[in-house]
Enzyme design. Structure first.
Site, PDB file in Angstrom:
ATOM      1  CG  ASN A 267      54.049  64.981  -1.137  1.00  0.00           C
ATOM      2  OD1 ASN A 267      53.081  65.279  -1.828  1.00  0.00           O
ATOM      3  ND2 ASN A 267      54.253  63.756  -0.671  1.00  0.00           N
TER       4      ASN A 267
ATOM      5  CG  HIS B 291      59.012  51.951   1.801  1.00  0.00           C
ATOM      6  ND1 HIS B 291      58.196  53.045   1.645  1.00  0.00           N
ATOM      7  CD2 HIS B 291      60.218  52.426   2.163  1.00  0.00           C
ATOM      8  CE1 HIS B 291      58.892  54.142   1.904  1.00  0.00           C
ATOM      9  NE2 HIS B 291      60.133  53.798   2.215  1.00  0.00           N
TER      10      HIS B 291
ATOM     11  NE  ARG C  35      58.805  52.671   5.631  1.00  0.00           N
ATOM     12  CZ  ARG C  35      58.080  53.768   5.349  1.00  0.00           C
ATOM     13  NH1 ARG C  35      58.601  54.966   5.569  1.00  0.00           N
ATOM     14  NH2 ARG C  35      56.877  53.671   4.826  1.00  0.00           N
TER      15      ARG C  35
ATOM     16  CG  ASP D  31      58.912  56.690   9.100  1.00  0.00           C
ATOM     17  OD1 ASP D  31      58.900  57.415  10.119  1.00  0.00           O
ATOM     18  OD2 ASP D  31      58.897  57.144   7.939  1.00  0.00           O
TER      19      ASP D  31
ATOM     20  CD  GLU E   8      62.186  57.331   8.557  1.00  0.00           C
ATOM     21  OE1 GLU E   8      62.480  56.180   8.135  1.00  0.00           O
ATOM     22  OE2 GLU E   8      61.609  58.171   7.851  1.00  0.00           O
TER      23      GLU E   8
ATOM     24  CD  GLU F 226      60.443  61.538   6.203  1.00  0.00           C
ATOM     25  OE1 GLU F 226      60.971  60.434   6.071  1.00  0.00           O
ATOM     26  OE2 GLU F 226      59.235  61.738   6.055  1.00  0.00           O
TER      27      GLU F 226
ATOM     28  CG  HIS G 100      62.836  61.561   2.476  1.00  0.00           C
ATOM     29  ND1 HIS G 100      62.117  62.702   2.209  1.00  0.00           N
ATOM     30  CD2 HIS G 100      61.929  60.565   2.582  1.00  0.00           C
ATOM     31  CE1 HIS G 100      60.832  62.403   2.147  1.00  0.00           C
ATOM     32  NE2 HIS G 100      60.687  61.118   2.382  1.00  0.00           N
TER      33      HIS G 100
ATOM     34  CG  ASP H  71      57.497  62.727  -1.198  1.00  0.00           C
ATOM     35  OD1 ASP H  71      58.558  62.082  -1.101  1.00  0.00           O
ATOM     36  OD2 ASP H  71      56.896  63.185  -0.216  1.00  0.00           O
TER      37      ASP H  71
ATOM     38  CD1 TRP I 235      49.269  61.456   8.264  1.00  0.00           C
ATOM     39  CD2 TRP I 235      51.096  62.132   7.153  1.00  0.00           C
ATOM     40  NE1 TRP I 235      49.513  60.558   7.258  1.00  0.00           N
ATOM     41  CE2 TRP I 235      50.630  60.944   6.569  1.00  0.00           C
ATOM     42  CE3 TRP I 235      52.249  62.747   6.634  1.00  0.00           C
ATOM     43  CZ2 TRP I 235      51.269  60.351   5.475  1.00  0.00           C
ATOM     44  CZ3 TRP I 235      52.876  62.167   5.568  1.00  0.00           C
ATOM     45  CH2 TRP I 235      52.377  60.968   4.980  1.00  0.00           C
TER      46      TRP I 235
HETATM   47  O1  KDG Z   1      56.033  63.579   1.827  1.00  0.00           O
HETATM   48  C1  KDG Z   1      55.918  62.666   2.832  1.00  0.00           C
HETATM   49  C2  KDG Z   1      56.633  61.376   2.511  1.00  0.00           C
HETATM   50  O2  KDG Z   1      57.806  61.608   1.814  1.00  0.00           O
HETATM   51  C3  KDG Z   1      56.946  60.645   3.762  1.00  0.00           C
HETATM   52  O3  KDG Z   1      55.754  60.288   4.403  1.00  0.00           O
HETATM   53  C4  KDG Z   1      57.761  59.418   3.480  1.00  0.00           C
HETATM   54  O4  KDG Z   1      58.259  59.189   5.795  1.00  0.00           O
HETATM   55  C5  KDG Z   1      58.515  58.919   4.649  1.00  0.00           C
HETATM   56  C6  KDG Z   1      59.649  58.052   4.369  1.00  0.00           C
HETATM   57  O5  KDG Z   1      60.333  57.705   5.314  1.00  0.00           O
HETATM   58  O6  KDG Z   1      59.861  57.717   3.212  1.00  0.00           O
HETATM   59 MG    MG Z   2      59.950  58.800   7.055  1.00  0.00          MG
END
Ligand code: KDG
Ligand code: MG
Length: 406
Positions: free
Chosen positions: A41, A126, A151, A214, A240, A266, A316, A320, A406
């Site tokens: 990504n 999610h 999640r 997460d 997570e 991940e 994961h 993406d 991030w």
């Molecule tokens: O590329 C970044 C995403 O795949 C990520 O932010 C997703 O943290 C993520 C998750 O747990 O799916």
């Molecule tokens: Mg994650």
């Protein structure tokens, strides 16, 4: 037709049906083909160039049946080992070769990997919201769809851009900027809010639903330890990426303070990223994925190592990672003894126009299907309609402007 497994063509396909994907298609002399995902990504073209310039020339003429030898050739043989670009490129080759071998054998990949260890693959969805009420509605929708594990992420009062919440009514998709968007973050506000969020979800849905959360690398180890402790009474399935894991020892501090189960990985690309985390039993779930951690061959090694220490997998599975990655992951999930859970973030309709798949979802579980290979194909004509579009993930700053994780 006589089997001839010499590789005669390897093609890199970059396409953007709703988001960017990098796919490697390998064809053998007897006309069979296999495909692998190499999507990274925000850095997609780096993997595409690595494949085109440095991998494809070495693939032509090799025997596609020699999967382990090919893995070693590109890992050990390249001298420069590991790293996300290299390992995504190796993964694309590896998954394409497993796909080919299973097609040649006329069986779904999970059979070639030893057969199924369970009836299906339990997945988590999610749920997200701009407020707690909004989140509760999103959880309710997913419960209706049959998910048993969800999640939960919500906007944090006073924080403009909490992780995991969509903009407006759009589904959550963070890679949305022609240049990286800048987000603002406050850890104290988040830490104060989280117990309220979990309390609301447990009050409405009870304790049968598996809840995941997460932290997306935003906390220091001691902050993560505090969060784990403050959420213990809500019985999370996992917390997570509570803190970045470059320093694997950081997880020891979290572990010393809380029994909330921990998941990480991940962004890992090698078994060496989690060697200590696993051997010292500092985590409960390893989140490495087939695409970012060197393919089926390397993921099997990570899973077997984790099994020795009672650590389970929780790969994961965000959007993406292409449907090719999801297909491959489901075969692996079904065939390994220490599978824990699989992330499921359904792809956009446009993505599904380009990638067709044998896998399916029903009642909280997925199954890879019975098609020979991993069961995912790419429609190259459809793919050509969606040219690459530069898209970055956001960057994150604290309220005083300091660049953060991030
Ligand atoms: O590329 C970044 C995403 O795949 C990520 O932010 C997703 O943290 C993520 C998750 O747990 O799916
Ligand atoms: Mg994650």
């Amino acid at each position: 037709m006589k089997a001839d497994s010499r590789i005669v063509e390897a093609k890199v396909i970059v396409t953007c049906p709703a988001r960017n994907f990098v796919t490697l298609k390998i064809t053998t002399a007897d006309g069979l083909h296999g495909i692998g995902d190499g999507t990274l990504n925000g850095r997609e073209l780096a993997v595409a160039a690595y494949l085109r310039e440095h991998v494809v020339p070495c693939l032509i003429g090799r025997d596609a049946d020699r999967i382990e030898d090919t893995w070693q050739y590109f890992y050990r043989g390249a001298y420069w080992r590991r790293g996300p670009v290299t390992m995504a490129a190796i993964a694309a080759v590896d998954v394409a070769l497993w796909d080919l071998k299973a097609k040649r054998a006329g069986m779904p990949l999970y059979q070639l990997l030893g057969g199924r260890c369970r009836e299906g693959v339990t997945v988590y969805a999610h749920a997200g919201g701009h407020s707690i009420d909004d989140l509760l509605e999103s959880v309710a929708k997913h419960v209706e769809l049959g998910y048993k594990a969800i999640r939960v992420q919500a906007a944090v009062p006073g924080v403009p851009d909490a992780y995991g919440v969509g903009h407006g009514t759009k589904p959550y998709e963070p890679a949305d900027g022609d240049l990286p968007r800048e987000e603002t973050w406050s850890t104290p506000k988040y830490l104060r809010f989280m117990p309220k969020l979990m309390d609301a979800v447990r009050t409405r849905f009870g304790f049968d639903l598996a809840l995941l959360h997460d932290g997306h690398h935003r906390l220091t180890p001691i902050e993560a330890a505090g969060l784990g402790k403050s959420l213990e009474e809500y019985g999370l399935f996992w917390l997570e990426d509570a803190t970045p894991a470059e320093n694997q020892g950081a997880f020891r501090l979290i572990r010393q303070h809380t029994t909330t189960p921990l998941a990480v990985g991940e962004v890992f690309n090698s078994i060496f990223d989690c060697q200590r985390l696993i051997a010292e039993q500092l985590i409960d779930y390893i989140r490495a994925s087939v695409t970012h951690a060197g393919g089926i061959t390397h993921m099997r090694r990570i899973a077997s190592f984790a099994d020795l220490y009672g650590v389970r997998t929780g790969s994961h599975g965000a959007t993406d990672l292409s449907p090719v990655s999801m297909g491959a992951a489901l075969h692996l999930d079904l065939s390994i003894p220490n599978f824990g859970i699989q992330e499921h973030m359904p792809h956009a309709a446009l993505t599904e126009e380009v990638f067709t798949h044998a896998y399916s979802y029903a009642q909280g579980m997925m199954h890879p299907g019975e098609a020979p290979g991993h069961g995912v194909e790419i429609d190259e004509t459809a793919a050509a309609r969606f040219p690459y579009k530069r898209s970055y993930l956001p960057v994150c700053r604290l309220e005083d402007g300091t660049l953060h994780n991030w």
